[in-house]
Design a protein around this motif. Structure first.
Motif, mmCIF file in Angstrom:
data_model
loop_
_atom_site.group_PDB
_atom_site.id
_atom_site.type_symbol
_atom_site.label_atom_id
_atom_site.label_comp_id
_atom_site.label_asym_id
_atom_site.label_seq_id
_atom_site.Cartn_x
_atom_site.Cartn_y
_atom_site.Cartn_z
ATOM 1 N N HIS A 30 7.030 0.738 17.225
ATOM 2 C CA HIS A 30 7.344 -0.009 15.999
ATOM 3 C C HIS A 30 6.194 0.108 14.993
ATOM 4 O O HIS A 30 6.425 0.290 13.786
ATOM 5 N N GLU A 44 6.318 1.709 11.320
ATOM 6 C CA GLU A 44 5.923 0.872 10.191
ATOM 7 C C GLU A 44 4.853 1.554 9.335
ATOM 8 O O GLU A 44 4.914 1.528 8.095
ATOM 9 N N GLU A 45 3.876 2.165 10.004
ATOM 10 C CA GLU A 45 2.741 2.776 9.298
ATOM 11 C C GLU A 45 2.941 4.271 9.018
ATOM 12 O O GLU A 45 2.052 4.912 8.469
#
Length: 539
Positions: free
Chosen positions: A303, A307-308
């Motif tokens: 995750h 996200e990054e």
């Protein structure tokens, strides 16, 4: 051409004249006597001296390649697993061979995960197939089981000229890539595409290849690569060679070397001030730390990468080496797909496996593979181009990898023996992991986390202030000083924790648990005795 010939003729004749003059002088002949050309011997000697001075000697020219002129990125590379401590071990071995007395009779190389060098016996089935592939005349021998012959024939039929000695496609032998994909599908319950499989020269080759593709930019846009600390020194070495930016995230030693996503966030946030973090490397099970990541932890990491917008590298070469009954290996590929299409269709992931570890321990074959998913189609072409520069990985290593992913199955002739040997190797490693943890934790000043997996212990060691001062006087890191003393006094070669990275103010060493049980007990007791004397000496 004629000028050159007359010059060398004069030199040769003048040398003859000098020799002739010297003979006559020794005989007492008149120095004014004429030589064979009507000149005095003294004048002939003078002419000879002048001729020989025509081409004065020149000093050796400067070397083109020096430490100052060499590639600075290569000079920056360090690889602790085969660093100064190992070179010193080699020197001591040579001294023992010459009969120089030491407080020990052998050097025990506990610095590297080289299973067969430590006495582990090869898996019979793997070696049978390799023998058949290497010398196909054995296919007619009744000494080999039919299931081994079947695999050997399939591999050879996919090789040019039915020979392991031929080149393969740069991506690897097609049928072996198909077998790797089938293995991943069985392991994860998720389809794998042979076109996403790349056979490599061990896992290291695949890791460095992917990083070559990922590193770009300059200044603050230079690629940042997140690696765990402690880490396997391959990562820092490749990052240095590529002039990328190493971004450290620290594993939680107080929590059995767990990976904490908050620590990843800290590392990325701070890195963005000076680079562009693009890559996140995970080693699971851990090397040198031996932790096995939980499924929840892997979910959190995926995750975070989504996200990054980080490219994930999952080093999974120790996937068979899980010893703790509370732990289980989960591949990143499997968890990624279980998290749903939003993740499985978008997170770019390269995962790696090898013949070198697990129960096989076939380090010398240099067999490995990587599966790369969600790679941009144009980048896939660039990857194949990059791989084609080195032509192909060793075909014998590819064949060894095939046997790892396509072992005997129930109902086949070799299944029972194969299963028995595999369980024996892994069972012994589990016993040695527990033995090492227990014995280290009985020693004052040594603290060892549970060895959940892989094949190393990474104990924390107390180094007194006086020993730190002594290390500084020798211009050594304190744990290098400790490990060098351990080697010189006991013959045991381990790797200082500073070669893997560690939190400032803490000291460790990495030691393999591969030696046979009785030898491992000897090693552990020698370390204990040395450590207690070391504490007493520098207290």
């Amino acid at each position: 051409m004629s000028c050159s010939c007359s010059f060398w003729a004069r030199v040769i004749l003048s040398r003859f004249a000098m020799q002739r003059a010297a003979v006559l002088m020794r005989r007492g002949s008149c120095p004014r006597a004429s030589g064979p050309w009507g000149r005095s011997h003294s004048s002939a000697a003078a002419e000879a001296s002048a001729a020989l001075k025509v081409r004065p000697e020149r000093s050796p020219r400067d070397r083109i390649l020096t430490l100052e002129s060499m590639n600075p990125q290569v000079k920056a590379v360090e690889y602790a697993v085969r660093g100064p401590i190992v070179l010193k071990a080699g020197e001591i071995e040579m001294e023992l061979q010459r009969g120089i007395k030491k407080p020990f009779t052998e050097v025990i190389r506990a610095n590297i995960g080289d299973a067969h060098a430590m006495g582990q016996q090869p898996i019979t089935f793997l070696r049978q197939v390799m023998a058949l592939c290497t010398y196909p005349n054995l296919l007619s021998s009744a000494s080999f089981p039919e299931d081994a012959k079947k695999r050997a024939r399939r591999i050879l039929q996919a090789c040019g000229g039915n020979s392991l000695g031929s080149y393969s496609a740069s991506q690897g032998v097609n049928c072996i890539r198909e077998d790797v994909a089938a293995f991943i599908t069985r392991r994860d319950g998720v389809p794998a595409d042979p076109d996403n499989i790349y056979l490599t020269t061990g896992a290291s080759d695949g890791i460095s290849t992917i990083l070559k593709l990922l590193v770009s930019g300059g200044g603050k846009s230079r690629t940042g690569v997140l690696i765990p600390i402690p880490q396997y020194p391959l990562y820092s070495a490749v990052i240095s060679e590529l002039d990328a930016v190493q971004v450290n995230y620290y594993l939680d030693e107080e929590n059995c070397w767990a990976l904490n996503v908050d620590e990843l966030r800290r590392a990325v946030r701070q890195a963005k001030d000076h680079c562009d973090p693009k890559v996140l490397c995970i080693i699971n099970p851990g090397n040198p730390t031996g932790q096995v990541q939980s499924r929840k932890c892997i979910e959190d990491v995926i995750h975070f990468a989504w996200e990054e917008k980080l490219f994930l590298l999952a080093d999974e070469v120790y996937q068979d080496n899980v010893y703790s009954p509370d732990c289980r290996f989960h591949s990143f590929k499997k968890v990624l797909y279980q998290m749903g299409q939003e993740y499985s269709s978008n997170v770019e992931l390269a995962s790696f496996h090898s013949t070198s570890k697990g129960y096989m321990g076939e380090c010398g074959y240099r067999g490995g593979y990587m599966e790369v998913i969600n790679l941009h189609p144009e980048i896939k072409g660039q990857l194949v181009k990059l791989l084609s520069v080195r032509l192909c990985p060793p075909v014998s290593g590819q064949a060894a990898m095939d046997i790892v992913v396509n072992p005997p199955v129930p109902g086949e002739e070799s299944f029972e023996q194969f299963s028995r040997e595999k369980e024996s190797v892994l069972g012994n490693l589990a016993k040695k992991a527990k033995l090492t943890e227990d014995l280290f934790n009985q020693v004052p000043g040594i603290q060892c986390n549970p060895l959940q997996g892989a094949m190393y212990a990474f104990p924390r060691i107390l180094i007194p202030a006086k020993a730190v001062e002594a290390a500084q006087a020798h211009k050594m890191a304190p744990d290098m000083f400790y490990c060098m003393k351990l080697l010189e006094e006991t013959g045991i070669c381990v790797v200082p924790g500073s070669g893997f990275g560690q939190r400032e103010g803490t000291y460790h060493f990495r030691m393999t648990i591969l030696p046979p049980v009785e030898k491992l007990k000897t090693v552990l007791h020698k370390v204990k005795d040395f450590h207690l004397k070391f504490l007493e000496k520098y207290a």
